[in-house]
Design an enzyme around this catalytic site. Sequence first.
Site, short mmCIF file in Angstrom:
data_model
loop_
_atom_site.label_atom_id
_atom_site.label_comp_id
_atom_site.label_asym_id
_atom_site.label_seq_id
_atom_site.Cartn_x
_atom_site.Cartn_y
_atom_site.Cartn_z
N MET A 34 0.84 -1.19 0.02
CA MET A 34 0.08 -0.05 0.00
C MET A 34 0.78 1.30 0.13
SD MET A 34 -3.32 -0.80 1.97
CE MET A 34 -2.72 -0.83 3.65
N GLY A 35 2.24 1.06 -0.27
CA GLY A 35 3.06 2.38 -0.30
C GLY A 35 3.45 2.76 1.20
N HIS A 38 9.17 1.23 3.52
CA HIS A 38 10.16 1.16 4.39
C HIS A 38 10.92 -0.21 4.12
CE1 HIS A 38 7.61 -1.84 6.41
NE2 HIS A 38 6.58 -0.96 6.64
N HIS A 41 9.16 -3.60 3.33
CA HIS A 41 8.74 -3.67 1.77
C HIS A 41 9.92 -3.99 1.17
CE1 HIS A 41 5.54 -0.78 3.38
NE2 HIS A 41 4.61 -1.75 3.07
N GLY A 151 4.89 -10.33 3.57
CA GLY A 151 5.72 -10.39 5.01
C GLY A 151 4.95 -11.11 6.16
N MET A 188 8.80 -2.52 11.64
CA MET A 188 8.66 -1.86 10.97
C MET A 188 7.23 -1.84 10.27
SD MET A 188 12.00 -1.29 8.65
CE MET A 188 13.68 -1.22 9.68
N SER A 189 6.39 -0.70 10.26
CA SER A 189 5.08 -0.46 9.57
C SER A 189 5.01 0.93 9.07
CB SER A 189 3.98 -0.74 10.78
OG SER A 189 2.92 -0.21 10.46
P1 AMP Z 1 1.48 -3.01 3.35
O1 AMP Z 1 2.04 -1.87 2.50
O2 AMP Z 1 1.24 -2.79 4.91
O3 AMP Z 1 0.20 -3.60 2.99
O4 AMP Z 1 2.49 -4.29 3.26
C1 AMP Z 1 2.98 -4.86 2.18
C2 AMP Z 1 3.75 -5.86 2.35
O5 AMP Z 1 4.53 -5.76 2.98
C3 AMP Z 1 2.73 -7.16 3.26
O6 AMP Z 1 3.19 -8.50 2.70
C4 AMP Z 1 3.51 -6.75 4.63
O7 AMP Z 1 3.44 -8.17 5.45
C5 AMP Z 1 4.99 -6.65 4.15
N1 AMP Z 1 5.41 -6.00 5.36
C6 AMP Z 1 5.02 -4.81 6.19
N2 AMP Z 1 5.78 -4.60 6.99
C7 AMP Z 1 6.98 -5.48 7.11
C8 AMP Z 1 8.00 -5.68 7.96
N3 AMP Z 1 8.29 -5.18 8.83
N4 AMP Z 1 8.43 -7.00 7.65
C9 AMP Z 1 8.60 -7.72 6.56
N5 AMP Z 1 7.17 -7.53 5.77
C10 AMP Z 1 6.42 -6.42 6.05
#
Ligand code: AMP
Length: 289
Positions: A34-35, A38, A41, A151, A188-189
């Site tokens: 979702m952009g 970090h 990603h 992730g 990380m988030s």
């Molecule tokens: P999101 O942008 O939050 O939808 O995440 C996109 C992808 O990145 C998903 O598969 C998440 O599980 C992965 N992801 C987000 N944070 C982390 C992290 N700290 N470590 C590994 N993968 C991550």
Amino acid sequence: MPQAPHVFHDPALLRTEIRKAQADGKRVGLVPTMGALHQGHLSLVAESQKSCDLTVVTIFVNPTQFAPGEDFAKYPRTLEADLKLLSEFDPVWVLVPEVDAMYPPGSTTEVKAPEIALPLEGTFRPIHFDGVATIVLKLFQVAPADAAFFGQKDYQQVRVIEEMVRDLIVPIEIVRCPIIRESDGLAMSSRNRYLSSEEREIALSISRSLHDAVQQIVGGETDAQLLRDRIEHALREAGFREIDYVSIASPHTLESVETIEGDVVILVAAKVGTTRLIDNVLVSFPVSS
Ligand code: AMP
């Protein structure tokens, strides 16, 4: 010299180009995001590059996985910075679709997520995984990659995707990647940027209490309820007021366990201020610190 990644807005064009690359013998990896990118990603992109010739990153804040009152409108959108981070990787293609391209006007079809979506996040975000399953299946259609990288940070999500792919016989390999943490342990988030410095300090208690629980399991503790209580206590002591769940569960079914005799996953969701955080740790036997 870093190259600006090739950006697609039109999913149909992306699909055509992916098909051409595959016809040329290239293995294609997909990293849905979702952009607000970090290092978590980027670790997925790096993992894809290990086994794939071309990596496609999608950046799409998917409206259907947010309930009214959640942070869809304020979710960070940082496309320029995201593209800069991705320019370190080559070859990477990026899909940035409009909402109408992913949800053609008039569309009413959606995926009902598998039962593994029901506990934990499903209790607190009842429509979330239907939205996730729907958009991920659509992304698999527009980016028919050979493998997709997710992730473990979103543990239940990756289980939902694994089951959906099995159930709907989707021809794609799902690769789980480890959680990337800050040096102090915070997972990380994209949502971490909402945290004030005091909230960030409180947030740290999640990874610390998960780490402590693992140490206790390594030390021979098998009483799951005791460990759940200790984690919850540590979170409250640190300042969390709203804890959605602390679960010690089977990594496969996500059903809660009472006695820790084999592999488990410990999952936490809690809110600090207005920010909801999730984290987890997998404990695989034989355990070691
Ligand atoms: P999101 O942008 O939050 O939808 O995440 C996109 C992808 O990145 C998903 O598969 C998440 O599980 C992965 N992801 C987000 N944070 C982390 C992290 N700290 N470590 C590994 N993968 C991550």
